[in-house]
Design a protein around this motif. Structure first.
Motif, PDB file in Angstrom:
ATOM      1  N   ILE A  46      22.939  38.173  69.086  1.00 35.53           N
ATOM      2  CA  ILE A  46      23.471  39.258  68.632  1.00 35.53           C
ATOM      3  C   ILE A  46      24.142  39.601  67.147  1.00 35.53           C
ATOM      4  N   MET A  47      24.709  38.760  66.444  1.00 32.49           N
ATOM      5  CA  MET A  47      24.825  39.039  65.301  1.00 32.49           C
ATOM      6  C   MET A  47      23.413  38.961  64.514  1.00 32.49           C
ATOM      7  N   SER A  48      22.679  38.004  64.607  1.00 32.39           N
ATOM      8  CA  SER A  48      21.630  37.542  64.399  1.00 32.39           C
ATOM      9  C   SER A  48      21.005  39.128  64.323  1.00 32.39           C
ATOM     10  N   LEU A  49      20.671  39.905  65.497  1.00 33.81           N
ATOM     11  CA  LEU A  49      19.888  40.756  65.317  1.00 33.81           C
ATOM     12  C   LEU A  49      20.030  41.671  64.631  1.00 33.81           C
ATOM     13  N   GLY A 101      26.037  50.390  68.097  1.00 33.05           N
ATOM     14  CA  GLY A 101      26.519  51.592  68.688  1.00 33.05           C
ATOM     15  C   GLY A 101      26.420  51.424  70.282  1.00 33.05           C
ATOM     16  N   TRP A 102      25.174  51.000  70.522  1.00 32.37           N
ATOM     17  CA  TRP A 102      24.312  50.343  71.577  1.00 32.37           C
ATOM     18  C   TRP A 102      25.905  49.558  73.018  1.00 32.37           C
ATOM     19  N   LEU A 103      26.031  48.769  71.505  1.00 37.38           N
ATOM     20  CA  LEU A 103      25.953  47.156  72.712  1.00 37.38           C
ATOM     21  C   LEU A 103      27.695  47.776  72.878  1.00 37.38           C
ATOM     22  N   LEU A 104      28.522  48.072  71.956  1.00 37.58           N
ATOM     23  CA  LEU A 104      29.899  48.537  71.743  1.00 37.58           C
ATOM     24  C   LEU A 104      29.703  49.500  72.967  1.00 37.58           C
ATOM     25  N   ALA A 105      28.493  50.707  72.994  1.00 38.45           N
ATOM     26  CA  ALA A 105      28.831  52.032  74.140  1.00 38.45           C
ATOM     27  C   ALA A 105      28.733  51.404  75.575  1.00 38.45           C
ATOM     28  N   ALA A 106      27.594  50.098  75.515  1.00 36.01           N
ATOM     29  CA  ALA A 106      27.424  49.145  77.025  1.00 36.01           C
ATOM     30  C   ALA A 106      28.800  48.151  77.382  1.00 36.01           C
ATOM     31  N   PHE A 107      29.293  47.594  76.140  1.00 36.16           N
ATOM     32  CA  PHE A 107      30.543  47.158  75.912  1.00 36.16           C
ATOM     33  C   PHE A 107      31.579  48.021  77.233  1.00 36.16           C
ATOM     34  N   GLY A 108      32.011  49.184  76.537  1.00 37.85           N
ATOM     35  CA  GLY A 108      32.787  50.312  76.655  1.00 37.85           C
ATOM     36  C   GLY A 108      32.752  50.707  78.731  1.00 37.85           C
ATOM     37  N   LEU A 109      31.023  51.305  79.149  1.00 35.41           N
ATOM     38  CA  LEU A 109      30.828  51.295  80.052  1.00 35.41           C
ATOM     39  C   LEU A 109      30.910  50.251  81.186  1.00 35.41           C
ATOM     40  N   THR A 110      30.472  48.926  80.576  1.00 38.95           N
ATOM     41  CA  THR A 110      30.921  48.083  81.960  1.00 38.95           C
ATOM     42  C   THR A 110      31.964  47.649  82.188  1.00 38.95           C
ATOM     43  N   PRO A 194      30.720  39.707  78.604  1.00 39.52           N
ATOM     44  CA  PRO A 194      29.287  39.039  77.944  1.00 39.52           C
ATOM     45  C   PRO A 194      28.493  39.379  78.679  1.00 39.52           C
ATOM     46  N   PHE A 195      27.557  39.063  79.503  1.00 40.74           N
ATOM     47  CA  PHE A 195      26.490  38.199  79.849  1.00 40.74           C
ATOM     48  C   PHE A 195      26.236  39.509  80.789  1.00 40.74           C
ATOM     49  N   THR A 196      27.140  39.870  81.141  1.00 44.99           N
ATOM     50  CA  THR A 196      27.105  41.359  82.044  1.00 44.99           C
ATOM     51  C   THR A 196      26.450  42.394  81.015  1.00 44.99           C
ATOM     52  N   GLU A 199      23.711  42.402  79.534  1.00 46.04           N
ATOM     53  CA  GLU A 199      22.254  42.734  80.953  1.00 46.04           C
ATOM     54  C   GLU A 199      22.175  44.132  80.793  1.00 46.04           C
ATOM     55  N   ARG A 200      23.637  45.136  81.045  1.00 50.44           N
ATOM     56  CA  ARG A 200      23.318  46.430  80.776  1.00 50.44           C
ATOM     57  C   ARG A 200      22.776  46.399  79.420  1.00 50.44           C
ATOM     58  N   ALA A 201      22.875  46.741  78.631  1.00 52.25           N
ATOM     59  CA  ALA A 201      22.325  47.108  77.237  1.00 52.25           C
ATOM     60  C   ALA A 201      20.714  46.754  77.645  1.00 52.25           C
ATOM     61  N   PHE A 202      20.719  45.566  77.762  1.00 53.48           N
ATOM     62  CA  PHE A 202      18.826  45.588  77.352  1.00 53.48           C
ATOM     63  C   PHE A 202      18.076  44.635  78.871  1.00 53.48           C
ATOM     64  N   PRO A 203      18.353  45.383  79.842  1.00 50.12           N
ATOM     65  CA  PRO A 203      18.235  45.447  81.287  1.00 50.12           C
ATOM     66  C   PRO A 203      16.379  44.755  81.472  1.00 50.12           C
ATOM     67  N   TRP A 204      15.293  45.155  80.812  1.00 50.86           N
ATOM     68  CA  TRP A 204      14.252  44.954  80.584  1.00 50.86           C
ATOM     69  C   TRP A 204      13.881  43.371  79.988  1.00 50.86           C
ATOM     70  N   ILE A 205      15.040  43.116  79.493  1.00 43.61           N
ATOM     71  CA  ILE A 205      14.111  41.613  78.351  1.00 43.61           C
ATOM     72  C   ILE A 205      15.422  40.202  79.347  1.00 43.61           C
ATOM     73  N   PRO A 206      14.173  39.740  79.432  1.00 38.04           N
ATOM     74  CA  PRO A 206      14.109  38.280  80.892  1.00 38.04           C
ATOM     75  C   PRO A 206      15.045  37.659  80.907  1.00 38.04           C
ATOM     76  N   ALA A 207      14.677  37.086  79.098  1.00 40.28           N
ATOM     77  CA  ALA A 207      15.523  36.075  78.772  1.00 40.28           C
ATOM     78  C   ALA A 207      17.445  36.450  79.135  1.00 40.28           C
ATOM     79  N   VAL A 208      17.627  37.863  78.661  1.00 44.41           N
ATOM     80  CA  VAL A 208      19.159  37.990  78.773  1.00 44.41           C
ATOM     81  C   VAL A 208      19.754  38.200  80.400  1.00 44.41           C
ATOM     82  N   ARG A 209      18.675  38.383  81.730  1.00 43.51           N
ATOM     83  CA  ARG A 209      18.877  38.187  83.015  1.00 43.51           C
ATOM     84  C   ARG A 209      18.764  35.797  83.520  1.00 43.51           C
ATOM     85  N   LEU A 210      18.123  35.566  82.655  1.00 41.63           N
ATOM     86  CA  LEU A 210      18.000  34.261  82.528  1.00 41.63           C
ATOM     87  C   LEU A 210      20.142  33.798  82.772  1.00 41.63           C
TER      88      LEU A 210
END
Length: 303
Positions: A46-49, A101-110, A194-196, A199-210
């Motif tokens: 995440i930090m690298s991205l 911002g998207w990740l922070l929003a996903a964290f708050g919502l989760t 963190p993994f939940t 998964e909320r932020a990037f539900p379409w990425i298989p690696a995240v679900r894995l």
């Protein structure tokens, strides 16, 4: 741009480490170390991205990402951006800030969703659950399904079904309760958080679900280890076999009988225990933390 390349390299390393972890068997032998390494892999990715986008966009400042972002905000407010700041740079900054911002929003919502779920669970338990002398401080719910789980938090609660009480012998029940207490004591819900969020932020990425599935399985194995140390591997193995073979109603998802992860794999490691040596675990964890700290240093060092 040099640091953008460095961020890309650490991102590639995180991706490669995740691929190795997904196929590795050593993490099953050292689940706590495995969880820590998965967390380091996720943090690095995440930090690298985010760092790639911001390093490209803020490169005219030749500062670390954080001080450059502060300077960019001040210059933007004053309306005096550097002459080298092109539309492409602005787009890259927007992408990096937007992703963060998207990740922070996903964290708050989760966190809000989980807090609400636990409040509802506690409210329902006050209505339908009861203490039972045979449950050793756990609450009991009248239901034929085989289920044992914990509601984590400051006032954590362990819950058993009457189906579980009727199925297990005393030593097996003690091992199951120790398994759930391990989840509570080590706050495995926070290890999974963190993994939940990802998964909320990037539900379409298989690696995240894995990643989330892998960590969920490892925390179950970690709780198995603590329960086995307290009550013996035989008792816990016997309880898991009873859960698996029970012809009662299926265990709900998220409970011990319906826990994520392969019960067969958990039984195998309980039956034939093996451990990864401490030097190897230390080396792997140190390497993962070193890689994870690299993008953090790149956020602060001059570009």
């Amino acid at each position: 741009m040099t640091y953008a390349v460095h961020h890309l390299v650490t991102l590639a390393l995180a991706w490669a480490a995740g691929a190795v972890m997904a196929r590795s068997r050593w993490s099953v032998r050292a689940p706590r170390t495995g969880v820590l390494i998965w967390q380091a892999v996720a943090l690095t990715a995440i930090m690298s991205l985010v760092g790639v986008a911001l390093a490209v966009g803020l490169s005219p400042y030749r500062l670390g990402v954080v001080p450059a972002l502060a300077r960019f905000a001040a210059d933007g407010w004053a309306g005096s951006l550097p002459a080298g700041m092109s539309a492409g740079h602005l787009l890259a900054v927007g992408a990096g800030v937007g992703l963060a911002g998207w990740l922070l929003a996903a964290f708050g919502l989760t966190c809000r969703a989980l807090a609400g779920l636990r409040r509802r669970q506690r409210t329902l338990l006050r209505l339908v659950a009861r203490p039972d002398p045979g449950a050793h401080e756990a609450l009991v719910v009248e239901h034929p399904a085989v289920a044992a789980y914990c509601v984590p938090g400051r006032q954590a609660t362990i819950v058993l079904s009457t189906g579980t009480l009727g199925l297990l012998h005393a030593d097996e029940l003690a091992a199951v309760l120790a398994h759930e207490r391990a989840h509570v004591k080590e706050r495995h819900d926070l290890a999974l958080l963190p993994f939940t969020v990802l998964e909320r932020a990037f539900p379409w990425i298989p690696a995240v679900r894995l990643m989330r599935r892998q960590v969920a399985a490892l925390v179950e194995m970690r709780a198995d280890d603590r329960a086995a140390r307290a009550h013996g591997r035989t008792s816990l193995s016997s309880a898991l076999r009873r859960f698996r073979a029970s012809d009662r109603l299926p265990s709900p998802a998220g409970t011990l009988g319906g826990a994520e992860g392969d019960i067969d794999a958990r039984l195998d490691r309980l039956t034939t225990p093996t451990r990864t040596s401490l030097p190897l675990r230390t080396l792997l964890l140190s390497t993962a933390l070193t890689v994870a700290s690299t993008p953090l240093s790149l956020f602060l060092l001059p570009m």
